[in-house]
Design an enzyme around this catalytic site. Sequence first.
Site, short mmCIF file in Angstrom:
data_model
loop_
_atom_site.label_atom_id
_atom_site.label_comp_id
_atom_site.label_asym_id
_atom_site.label_seq_id
_atom_site.Cartn_x
_atom_site.Cartn_y
_atom_site.Cartn_z
N THR A 193 0.82 -1.21 0.00
CA THR A 193 0.00 0.00 0.00
C THR A 193 0.86 1.26 0.00
O THR A 193 0.51 2.26 -0.63
CB THR A 193 -0.94 0.00 1.22
OG1 THR A 193 -1.73 -1.20 1.19
CG2 THR A 193 -1.88 1.19 1.20
N GLU A 194 1.98 1.21 0.69
CA GLU A 194 2.84 2.39 0.78
C GLU A 194 3.54 2.71 -0.54
O GLU A 194 3.53 3.84 -0.99
CB GLU A 194 3.89 2.18 1.88
CG GLU A 194 3.36 2.31 3.29
CD GLU A 194 2.96 3.74 3.62
OE1 GLU A 194 3.49 4.69 3.00
OE2 GLU A 194 2.10 3.91 4.50
N SER A 195 4.19 1.72 -1.13
CA SER A 195 5.06 2.02 -2.28
C SER A 195 4.91 1.06 -3.44
O SER A 195 5.62 1.21 -4.44
CB SER A 195 6.52 1.99 -1.81
OG SER A 195 6.91 0.65 -1.50
#
Length: 319
Positions: A193-195
Amino acid sequence: MGCRLSVGRSACLLGAALLAAGSHASIAANDEPAAAERAAVGVIFADHARYLAGVAVAHEHGEGVAREPARAAALYCESARLGNVDAMYALGWMYANGRGLERNDAYAGTLFAMAAFFGHPQADQMRRYTGDYVGAVPDCLQPPPDESLDPGWSAEAHIAALSAQRKQLARLVVDLSAEYAISPRLALAIALTESNLDADVVSPKNAMGVMQLIPDTAARFNVRKPFDPEDNIRGGLAYLRWLLAYFRGDIAMAAAGYNAGEHAVDRYRGVPPYAETQAYVARILAFMQRRKHAYDSRITEPSPVAPALQLVSERGGGS
């Protein structure tokens, strides 16, 4: 839902049904019929909690029924779990005075803190005698444990479709997660989800690498080389472990804290009303399919609003 308590099978089943209804209603937060349904469920919650508290008062004082302090405590606790402020205070008073229960000032402090948070007029005064909330929670208020690290779930099924470079990073996330006692499923959910497992990406807010660490968080968790995948992932997992301890294993609150900062979660007493954070938490919960995670209480003191956040979480809110 606490059906081990001496409340009666019908009350337990009703409470379980109400919790399920509240969770179902929370899915469509922007839908007007769903909002009306949530409001109706809230009224039912409040009415049932009030009923349980009334029965508890009768058993505590022997008003029309046999005086049974232990049964009164169980009923108060179930009512408190459903959000009744008077029940929180009454159970705290029983613990503070050793009435029908073994005296426990730590439990009393927790219950008075909960009642004070929701505006009970005498709760703050009682906290002067018992002390503040220190993380001690009576067993009857604990949600059903979910300590497993996702048995039967295979990271490989999710890694298989990735590019070669992302496969390598995903396996590093999964392998390192064990060192931090974090479910590989949750660790991978955060990294994706972050990167989307990009070790070189920098966000407009200067969040760096696989786990998108901003400079302050990198420094806080001793990340010296934020674009080194292992150093970055370790920093992100250390922060996630800290958040799980701070929010007492609540995945939704920990995810919200990872995205928006723990202080924002405390300030809004739940998932902040930021579209990005709400979408972020929804994605993490969809990936995880559960809301609770094991945590190490020795890592940090709990959030000062942890008791209230637990109630919000159990009633299907905050996401």
